[in-house]
Design an enzyme around this catalytic site. Structure first.
Site, short mmCIF file in Angstrom:
data_model
loop_
_atom_site.label_atom_id
_atom_site.label_comp_id
_atom_site.label_asym_id
_atom_site.label_seq_id
_atom_site.Cartn_x
_atom_site.Cartn_y
_atom_site.Cartn_z
N SER A 1 -65.02 34.80 46.29
CA SER A 1 -64.50 35.12 44.96
C SER A 1 -63.20 34.40 44.65
CB SER A 1 -64.29 36.63 44.83
OG SER A 1 -65.52 37.32 44.89
N GLY B 1 -68.59 37.64 43.42
CA GLY B 1 -68.58 36.19 43.26
C GLY B 1 -67.44 35.74 42.37
N GLY C 1 -65.36 33.54 39.25
CA GLY C 1 -65.48 33.03 37.90
C GLY C 1 -65.79 34.06 36.83
N CYS D 1 -68.44 44.24 41.97
CA CYS D 1 -67.52 43.25 41.40
C CYS D 1 -68.22 42.38 40.35
CB CYS D 1 -66.88 42.42 42.52
SG CYS D 1 -65.31 41.66 42.04
N LEU D 2 -68.51 41.12 40.62
CA LEU D 2 -69.22 40.30 39.65
C LEU D 2 -70.58 40.91 39.34
CD1 LEU D 2 -69.40 37.74 37.91
CD2 LEU D 2 -70.27 36.53 39.93
N GLN E 1 -70.13 43.43 36.69
CA GLN E 1 -69.93 42.83 35.37
C GLN E 1 -71.24 42.29 34.80
OE1 GLN E 1 -67.01 39.89 36.39
NE2 GLN E 1 -65.56 41.43 37.13
N ASN F 1 -60.52 42.38 43.91
CA ASN F 1 -60.30 40.96 43.69
C ASN F 1 -61.11 40.52 42.48
OD1 ASN F 1 -60.07 38.18 43.73
ND2 ASN F 1 -61.51 37.90 45.41
N TYR G 1 -61.88 39.76 35.65
CA TYR G 1 -62.59 40.23 34.47
C TYR G 1 -62.97 41.70 34.61
CZ TYR G 1 -62.87 35.30 33.35
OH TYR G 1 -62.54 34.01 33.07
N HIS H 1 -64.24 46.85 45.88
CA HIS H 1 -65.05 46.45 47.04
C HIS H 1 -65.21 47.62 48.00
CE1 HIS H 1 -65.50 42.05 46.46
NE2 HIS H 1 -64.45 42.24 45.67
N GLU I 1 -67.05 47.76 50.61
CA GLU I 1 -67.07 47.28 52.00
C GLU I 1 -65.65 47.07 52.53
OE1 GLU I 1 -66.37 43.72 49.68
OE2 GLU I 1 -67.71 45.43 49.40
#
Length: 360
Positions: free
Chosen positions: A47, A216, A218, A243-244, A247, A285, A288, A328, A330
């Site tokens: 990430s 991930g 971006g 996370c990503l 989104q 982390n 967005y 996260h 984990e």
């Protein structure tokens, strides 16, 4: 060797290069991480692809680099900024020093800069392009970041299989951390990792019992082509988005995302779980977030909230067995208080084993 960190807003910080990767100009979005430990996991977290990371803790590297805590096969950061980098390592598992590891991968590290001033700058002006160089001045073109799909760079290119448990989880790899696979294996799962752009029919042919959409790098809106697949997966299988992946789940169901000024990166972010009425400390982390006002008519409801800024930290769905978290669970690095999310996911998988959803 004397070196400089240049920010796009014109600020300049003088320091000392500790690695030999000084003859190149390293460019990337500058961000900061507030954890006291976990630099190895941060460096190898996909990430952070192409970002220059500022560690706020003043001493980094004192326990070295070991062979157990890598989150991927190589580091992904563009550069490292610290106040002091320890050249020696004091830990029984240590195999290399931090400087040796970064030297191996040709990643510049600059030390003896005022990291507090840098972080204050980022908090006021937001994350921005930055440059690490031996030059006292930076050119305008140095701040031009490459517009590319970072997920394509970090996702596994081939299918990979782990374990032989009773429940088969397909992990869609947008830039996964290895500890996510470990958390599933610890819970008796068979795990198949597939590239981020794998078609729905291909995943369906693997006969999964559940889906994990990974973290991930971006902007999630740069992955619009995968949203139909994400939507189909959510409507056919118990799904966990992290996370990503969180989104992308929201976007696939009609919600919106927006960019934070300087993001959430650290191992000490308090998150409220409305369902269980408790606060957990989390590792984060991301740049967005999902816009809560856009969840109307999507079937999604916010379950988790960040207690620093009130932003959405996770969703549930009224019809499909979907759960998502922005943090996260984990938690490598970071606290393990959120690992019950994986337990809930496995219970979701068991409860919906063989079920055909109403509008799938």
């Amino acid at each position: 060797m004397e070196g400089y960190l240049h920010l796009k807003n014109g600020e300049k910080y003088k320091g000392t290069f500790q690695t030999n990767a000084v003859n190149q100009t390293a460019s990337g979005e500058i961000v900061f991480f507030t954890g006291m430990t976990g630099y190895q996991e941060v460096l190898t977290d996909p990430s952070y692809k192409d970002q220059i990371i500022v560690f706020t803790y003043p001493l980094i590297g004192n326990y070295g680099i070991n062979n157990e805590d890598f989150e991927s096969k190589k580091p992904h950061v563009a550069g490292v900024v610290v106040y002091e980098a320890n050249k020696d390592a004091f830990h029984y598992q240590s195999q290399h020093s931090l400087l040796e590891y970064l030297e191996k991968w040709n990643i510049p590290l600059i030390s003896h800069v005022d990291t507090r001033a840098i972080v204050k700058n980022i908090r006021q002006a937001g994350s921005m392009p930055a440059v690490l160089t031996i030059k006292e001045t930076a050119q305008k073109e140095d701040f031009s970041l490459v517009k590319d799909k970072k997920v394509a760079k970090v996702s596994e290119r081939d299918l990979q299989q782990y374990g032989s448990g009773d429940y088969h989880i397909v992990l869609v790899d947008f830039g996964k951390k290895e500890s996510m696979v470990d958390c599933l294996l610890e819970r008796g799962c068979k795990v198949t990792v597939v590239p981020y752009n794998t078609e729905f029919e291909t995943i369906q042919n693997l006969a999964p019992n559940g889906i994990l959409l990974s973290n991930g790098p971006g902007d999630p809106k740069e992955l619009k082509e995968v949203l139909p697949t994400v939507e189909a997966l959510i409507k056919h299988y118990p799904t966990l988005g992290i996370c990503l992946g969180h989104q992308l789940s929201a976007l696939a169901l009609g919600a919106e995302t927006s960019k934070l000024s300087f993001g959430h990166r650290g191992a000490n972010h308090p998150v409220m779980d409305k369902k269980n009425q408790k606060v957990i400390m989390s590792s984060q982390n991301h740049s967005y977030v999902v816009v809560e006002e856009s969840l109307k008519n999507t079937g999604c409801t916010a379950r988790f909230y960040n207690l620093h800024d009130g932003s959405v930290e996770g969703l549930s769905h009224t019809e499909y067995p979907l759960q998502t978290v922005q943090f996260h669970p984990e938690a490598n690095p970071g606290p393990s208080e959120g690992q019950y999310i994986f337990d809930e996911f496995i219970e979701n998988v068991k409860a919906n084993y063989g079920r055909v959803f109403a509008h799938a």
